[in-house]
Design a protein around this motif. Structure first.
Motif, short mmCIF file in Angstrom:
data_model
loop_
_atom_site.label_atom_id
_atom_site.label_comp_id
_atom_site.label_asym_id
_atom_site.label_seq_id
_atom_site.Cartn_x
_atom_site.Cartn_y
_atom_site.Cartn_z
N GLY A 52 -3.15 -8.62 -11.32
CA GLY A 52 -3.80 -8.83 -10.32
C GLY A 52 -4.31 -7.27 -9.97
N PRO A 53 -5.61 -6.95 -9.39
CA PRO A 53 -6.22 -5.66 -9.20
C PRO A 53 -5.23 -5.08 -8.35
CG PRO A 53 -8.02 -7.39 -8.78
CD PRO A 53 -6.63 -8.14 -9.28
N MET A 54 -4.66 -5.48 -7.19
CA MET A 54 -3.80 -4.71 -6.19
C MET A 54 -2.39 -4.45 -7.07
SD MET A 54 -5.56 -4.26 -3.69
CE MET A 54 -4.44 -3.66 -2.26
N GLU A 55 -2.02 -5.41 -7.81
CA GLU A 55 -0.73 -5.08 -8.65
C GLU A 55 -0.98 -3.95 -9.53
OE1 GLU A 55 -0.23 -8.73 -6.56
OE2 GLU A 55 -2.05 -8.00 -7.92
N TRP A 56 -2.07 -3.93 -10.21
CA TRP A 56 -2.60 -2.92 -11.08
C TRP A 56 -2.51 -1.45 -10.59
CZ3 TRP A 56 -6.30 0.82 -11.16
CH2 TRP A 56 -6.33 1.52 -12.36
N LEU A 57 -3.16 -1.31 -9.13
CA LEU A 57 -3.24 -0.32 -8.51
C LEU A 57 -1.85 0.13 -8.07
CD1 LEU A 57 -5.22 2.00 -6.99
CD2 LEU A 57 -5.24 0.28 -5.00
N VAL A 58 -1.08 -0.52 -7.72
CA VAL A 58 0.20 -0.29 -7.22
C VAL A 58 0.96 0.42 -8.52
CG1 VAL A 58 2.40 -1.01 -6.54
CG2 VAL A 58 0.41 -1.57 -5.28
N SER A 59 1.00 -0.40 -9.61
CA SER A 59 1.50 0.24 -10.75
C SER A 59 1.04 1.49 -11.26
CB SER A 59 1.34 -0.78 -11.90
OG SER A 59 1.98 -0.63 -13.19
N TRP A 60 -0.43 1.57 -11.44
CA TRP A 60 -0.76 2.78 -11.74
C TRP A 60 -0.45 4.16 -10.73
CZ3 TRP A 60 -4.40 5.98 -9.14
CH2 TRP A 60 -4.95 7.05 -10.12
N MET A 61 -0.24 3.85 -9.39
CA MET A 61 -0.05 4.77 -8.32
C MET A 61 1.49 5.40 -8.83
SD MET A 61 -2.29 3.78 -4.78
CE MET A 61 -0.55 3.47 -4.14
N SER A 62 2.39 4.25 -8.91
CA SER A 62 3.81 4.35 -9.28
C SER A 62 3.72 5.36 -10.52
CB SER A 62 4.46 3.25 -9.18
OG SER A 62 5.81 3.33 -9.83
N ALA A 63 3.18 4.89 -11.52
CA ALA A 63 3.20 5.75 -12.69
C ALA A 63 2.83 7.14 -12.41
CB ALA A 63 2.40 4.83 -13.89
N MET A 64 1.75 7.38 -11.89
CA MET A 64 1.02 8.76 -11.53
C MET A 64 2.13 9.45 -10.82
SD MET A 64 -1.48 8.97 -13.07
CE MET A 64 -0.89 8.11 -14.34
N THR A 65 2.74 8.81 -9.92
CA THR A 65 3.85 9.56 -8.95
C THR A 65 5.01 9.98 -9.72
OG1 THR A 65 3.17 8.28 -6.88
CG2 THR A 65 5.38 9.22 -6.99
#
Length: 84
Positions: A52-65
């Motif tokens: 899902g778009p929100m799950e993708w966003l959270v996953s991406w932010m977590s990976a960047m962090t």
């Protein structure tokens, strides 16, 4: 799978659907439409194998962090000098 695998997106979509500017008045007869939209969107994402778009966003932010902290830790780790 489906809607259950993208609960953050579904919750966000539900909140948006409850907004009068986006969706018609909140009446009991709208409930089946809400369910159909949630199940339909969930099934569509499941079929195409996407998050899902929100799950993708959270996953991406977590990976960047994680990457940022890893680089920060590597650059600030004390170095050893001399014999062990």
């Amino acid at each position: 799978g489906g809607a259950g695998a993208m609960s953050l997106t579904m919750y966000t979509g539900h909140v948006l659907m409850k907004t009068p500017e986006i969706w018609p008045a909140d009446v009991p007869s709208a409930f089946p439409i809400h369910v159909a939209v949630v199940v339909g969107v969930g099934a569509l994402f499941r079929i195409v194998g996407r998050k899902g778009p929100m799950e993708w966003l959270v996953s991406w932010m977590s990976a960047m962090t994680t990457d940022f902290v890893r680089v920060l830790m590597e650059n600030t780790a004390p170095t050893r000098s001399g014999p062990r």
